[in-house]
Enzyme design. Structure first.
Site, mmCIF file in Angstrom:
data_model
loop_
_atom_site.group_PDB
_atom_site.id
_atom_site.type_symbol
_atom_site.label_atom_id
_atom_site.label_comp_id
_atom_site.label_asym_id
_atom_site.label_seq_id
_atom_site.Cartn_x
_atom_site.Cartn_y
_atom_site.Cartn_z
ATOM 1 N N ARG A 119 0.827 -1.232 0.000
ATOM 2 C CA ARG A 119 0.000 0.000 0.000
ATOM 3 C C ARG A 119 0.847 1.261 0.000
ATOM 4 N NH1 ARG A 119 -2.905 -3.063 3.725
ATOM 5 N NH2 ARG A 119 -4.702 -4.053 2.754
ATOM 6 N N LYS A 141 2.245 11.535 -10.810
ATOM 7 C CA LYS A 141 1.334 10.673 -11.574
ATOM 8 C C LYS A 141 2.101 9.413 -11.933
ATOM 9 C CE LYS A 141 -2.001 13.762 -13.745
ATOM 10 N NZ LYS A 141 -2.570 14.228 -15.020
ATOM 11 N N GLU A 183 7.926 18.880 -24.974
ATOM 12 C CA GLU A 183 7.351 19.261 -23.675
ATOM 13 C C GLU A 183 7.934 20.600 -23.216
ATOM 14 O OE1 GLU A 183 4.844 17.608 -22.541
ATOM 15 O OE2 GLU A 183 5.037 15.548 -23.267
ATOM 16 N N LYS A 222 6.241 23.300 -13.670
ATOM 17 C CA LYS A 222 5.427 22.122 -13.337
ATOM 18 C C LYS A 222 5.163 22.069 -11.838
ATOM 19 C CE LYS A 222 4.188 17.456 -13.963
ATOM 20 N NZ LYS A 222 4.239 16.275 -14.771
ATOM 21 N N GLU A 232 -5.470 17.483 -10.095
ATOM 22 C CA GLU A 232 -6.161 17.926 -11.315
ATOM 23 C C GLU A 232 -7.671 18.024 -11.095
ATOM 24 O OE1 GLU A 232 -4.357 16.088 -14.750
ATOM 25 O OE2 GLU A 232 -5.993 16.766 -16.018
ATOM 26 N N ARG A 239 -3.833 21.882 -13.209
ATOM 27 C CA ARG A 239 -2.949 20.860 -13.775
ATOM 28 C C ARG A 239 -3.329 20.487 -15.207
ATOM 29 N NH1 ARG A 239 -0.061 15.977 -10.381
ATOM 30 N NH2 ARG A 239 1.173 15.301 -12.143
ATOM 31 N N ASN A 243 -1.779 19.607 -20.229
ATOM 32 C CA ASN A 243 -2.218 18.794 -21.365
ATOM 33 C C ASN A 243 -2.270 19.584 -22.666
ATOM 34 O OD1 ASN A 243 -2.568 16.344 -19.996
ATOM 35 N ND2 ASN A 243 -4.470 17.121 -19.113
ATOM 36 N N HIS A 246 -1.909 17.822 -25.862
ATOM 37 C CA HIS A 246 -1.987 16.390 -25.589
ATOM 38 C C HIS A 246 -3.316 15.761 -25.995
ATOM 39 C CE1 HIS A 246 1.707 17.158 -23.525
ATOM 40 N NE2 HIS A 246 1.819 15.921 -23.101
ATOM 41 N N HIS A 250 -2.595 12.662 -28.011
ATOM 42 C CA HIS A 250 -2.997 11.297 -27.618
ATOM 43 C C HIS A 250 -3.827 10.646 -28.725
ATOM 44 C CE1 HIS A 250 -2.474 12.277 -23.073
ATOM 45 N NE2 HIS A 250 -1.383 11.756 -23.588
ATOM 46 N N HIS A 263 5.811 9.788 -28.139
ATOM 47 C CA HIS A 263 4.842 10.642 -27.453
ATOM 48 C C HIS A 263 5.116 12.130 -27.760
ATOM 49 C CE1 HIS A 263 2.223 12.122 -24.270
ATOM 50 N NE2 HIS A 263 3.238 12.789 -23.741
HETATM 51 N N1 LIG Z 1 3.718 10.706 -15.153
HETATM 52 C C1 LIG Z 1 3.650 11.776 -15.888
HETATM 53 O O1 LIG Z 1 3.315 12.873 -15.427
HETATM 54 C C2 LIG Z 1 4.009 11.686 -17.358
HETATM 55 C C3 LIG Z 1 4.159 12.850 -18.106
HETATM 56 C C4 LIG Z 1 4.550 12.733 -19.443
HETATM 57 C C5 LIG Z 1 4.786 11.471 -19.987
HETATM 58 N N2 LIG Z 1 4.625 10.361 -19.229
HETATM 59 C C6 LIG Z 1 4.887 9.019 -19.780
HETATM 60 O O2 LIG Z 1 6.259 8.954 -20.128
HETATM 61 C C7 LIG Z 1 6.440 7.934 -21.107
HETATM 62 C C8 LIG Z 1 7.418 8.425 -22.145
HETATM 63 O O3 LIG Z 1 8.641 8.655 -21.509
HETATM 64 P P1 LIG Z 1 10.010 8.865 -22.315
HETATM 65 O O4 LIG Z 1 9.759 9.745 -23.468
HETATM 66 O O5 LIG Z 1 11.032 9.250 -21.318
HETATM 67 O O6 LIG Z 1 10.284 7.421 -22.959
HETATM 68 P P2 LIG Z 1 10.954 6.066 -22.447
HETATM 69 O O7 LIG Z 1 10.914 5.924 -20.983
HETATM 70 O O8 LIG Z 1 10.336 5.007 -23.273
HETATM 71 O O9 LIG Z 1 12.474 6.241 -22.889
HETATM 72 C C9 LIG Z 1 12.764 6.387 -24.245
HETATM 73 C C10 LIG Z 1 13.923 5.481 -24.696
HETATM 74 O O10 LIG Z 1 15.149 6.087 -24.327
HETATM 75 C C11 LIG Z 1 16.004 5.136 -23.686
HETATM 76 N N3 LIG Z 1 16.787 5.913 -22.726
HETATM 77 C C12 LIG Z 1 16.323 6.564 -21.647
HETATM 78 N N4 LIG Z 1 17.289 7.306 -21.092
HETATM 79 C C13 LIG Z 1 18.402 7.093 -21.836
HETATM 80 C C14 LIG Z 1 19.725 7.587 -21.765
HETATM 81 N N5 LIG Z 1 20.094 8.488 -20.856
HETATM 82 N N6 LIG Z 1 20.620 7.132 -22.666
HETATM 83 C C15 LIG Z 1 20.253 6.244 -23.622
HETATM 84 N N7 LIG Z 1 19.012 5.767 -23.763
HETATM 85 C C16 LIG Z 1 18.098 6.177 -22.872
HETATM 86 C C17 LIG Z 1 15.062 4.130 -23.084
HETATM 87 O O11 LIG Z 1 15.711 2.896 -22.929
HETATM 88 C C18 LIG Z 1 13.942 4.081 -24.110
HETATM 89 O O12 LIG Z 1 14.274 3.188 -25.140
HETATM 90 C C19 LIG Z 1 5.058 7.620 -21.654
HETATM 91 O O13 LIG Z 1 4.666 6.359 -21.181
HETATM 92 C C20 LIG Z 1 4.178 8.713 -21.060
HETATM 93 O O14 LIG Z 1 2.856 8.264 -20.830
HETATM 94 C C21 LIG Z 1 4.254 10.445 -17.924
#
Ligand SMILES: NC(=O)c1ccc[n+]([C@@H]2O[C@H](COP(=O)([O-])OP(=O)(O)OC[C@H]3O[C@@H](n4cnc5c(N)ncnc54)[C@H](O)[C@@H]3O)[C@@H](O)[C@H]2O)c1
Length: 362
Positions: A119, A141, A183, A222, A232, A239, A243, A246, A250, A263
């Site tokens: 939990r 999130k 972003e 942020k 939100e 918050r 988006n 987005h 999306h 993304h």
């Molecule tokens: N929680 C939130 O508020 C929030 C906000 C925006 C996006 N997201 C989520 O984030 C995700 C996308 O995240 P992302 O764009 O970071 O993608 P990701 O986590 O898939 O990473 C992208 C790629 O880069 C590689 N990588 C990461 N760091 C590296 C580094 N330093 N050197 C070499 N390779 C590296 C990873 O192995 C992966 O293949 C989505 O699932 C999205 O829904 C969440």
């Protein structure tokens, strides 16, 4: 000397630490946890495990590590199950701490596992992509995808700390860096005209002298938004402003099939569509729409769909968006560059026209 930024959320408050290399600070944390009899475990992905092996060793020593497959598919029930098995195998108790070392996928997945395990156990974000540094590692999130949609299963679970090291971006592929820049552009558009002007002056690059400053600025925006509206729930603004671009983005990711657009790439097209919608509502002038497109393009991001997607598929995907489902379509529109608002009751014909202008086919 490391710089810090506080995220003020009462008893859930935490600090974001900015350093060029945070491995020594993390090693100190691991030693302190060990001395206190607390278990520290690391969740990462296999690409990062190879690309940043020396960092992982320096920061976490011989702490137990689980590396999942890179990519969105790991943000699934199966991926979550693997992490929970790992936490069980390593007897992580209430005093345990999960370190999420990776991009947004790892942060969301490991954060959700930490939220669910017993939990809720502590977790610390160590973002390694530009997107995770400026966005997903801050704000609490966490979650996974469900076959019926993205991020549909999750929890608000704030990290105990965030450690941001710009050195880690040296191994990030250029396409991933560009996706993160989408972003950054979003932050300029929604609340910081000076940041947007900075991006107009020349694209943000891994070697930019002010990269750390720009990341800090995004985190500050942020943090301010999350502090005011953690879950939100604000009726206006809040918050939801994060988006911007987005709702369109999306829908593009969903209609194109996940993986076709990163993304951030879908968000980039979404920002251009949001700018066009804002123009149709008589807020943004045509010259400002061009400014948005120029900044997006200068960051090696698409301003239009790479190949047409059917408007009907995009509209259907938009209708399935969880934000839309939970309360009618509310768009984030630009009153001007640096000033975004939430707005409901928008004529769907204007939304469709905006989609068509970024390449949707009828
Ligand atoms: N929680 C939130 O508020 C929030 C906000 C925006 C996006 N997201 C989520 O984030 C995700 C996308 O995240 P992302 O764009 O970071 O993608 P990701 O986590 O898939 O990473 C992208 C790629 O880069 C590689 N990588 C990461 N760091 C590296 C580094 N330093 N050197 C070499 N390779 C590296 C990873 O192995 C992966 O293949 C989505 O699932 C999205 O829904 C969440």
């Amino acid at each position: 000397m490391a710089e810090t930024l506080a995220v003020a959320l009462g008893e859930r408050s935490y600090t974001i630490h900015f350093e060029t290399d945070c491995s020594a600070a993390l090693a100190v944390r691991i030693a302190a946890l060990r001395a206190a009899g607390r278990r520290a475990v690391v969740v990462t992905d296999t690409s990062l495990q190879k690309a940043q092996a020396a960092f992982l060793r320096a920061a976490f020593g011989d702490s137990p590590v689980i590396a999942v497959e890179p990519g969105e598919e790991s943000k699934s029930l199966a991926g979550l199950s693997r992490i929970l098995d790992f936490l069980a195998a390593h007897k992580v108790d209430r005093g345990g701490v999960v370190f999420a070392v990776g991009g947004g996928v790892i942060g969301d997945l490991a954060g959700f596992a930490a939220a669910a395990w017993l939990r809720g156990v502590d977790f610390i974000q160590v973002p390694t992509t530009l997107l995770a540094m400026v966005d997903s590692s801050v704000g609490g999130k966490t979650g996974i995808n469900h076959p019926s949609g993205k991020n549909l299963v999750g929890a608000f679970h704030q990290p105990r700390a965030v450690h941001i090291s710009t050195d880690l971006l040296r191994t990030l592929p250029a396409r991933e860096f560009a996706a993160g820049a989408a972003e950054v552009i979003k932050y300029g558009l929604l609340g910081d005209a000076a940041l947007f002007a900075r991006l107009e002056g020349g694209p943000l690059q891994p070697a930019s002298a002010d990269l750390a400053d720009v990341i800090r600025r995004c985190c500050a925006i942020k943090a301010g938004i999350v502090e005011a509206d953690e879950r939100e729930t604000a009726a206006e603004g809040g918050r939801a402003l994060l988006n911007l671009g987005h709702t369109f983005g999306h829908a593009i990711e969903n209609a194109a099939g996940y993986g076709e657009y990163l993304h951030g790439e879908a968000v980039a097209v979404g920002l251009c569509a949001a700018a066009r919608l804002s123009h149709k509502l008589d807020y943004l002038g045509a010259a400002d729409v061009r400014r948005v497109e120029q900044v997006v393009a200068s960051h090696q991001l698409p301003v239009r769909l790479r190949s047409p997607l059917p408007l009907t598929a995009l509209e259907a995907a938009m209708g399935r968006d969880k934000k839309v489902r939970s309360g009618g379509i509310r768009f984030i529109v630009l009153r001007s560059v640096g000033d975004a608002r939430t707005q409901g009751g928008i004529d769907p014909a204007l939304v469709s026209a905006s989609f068509r202008e970024v390449g949707a086919s009828v």
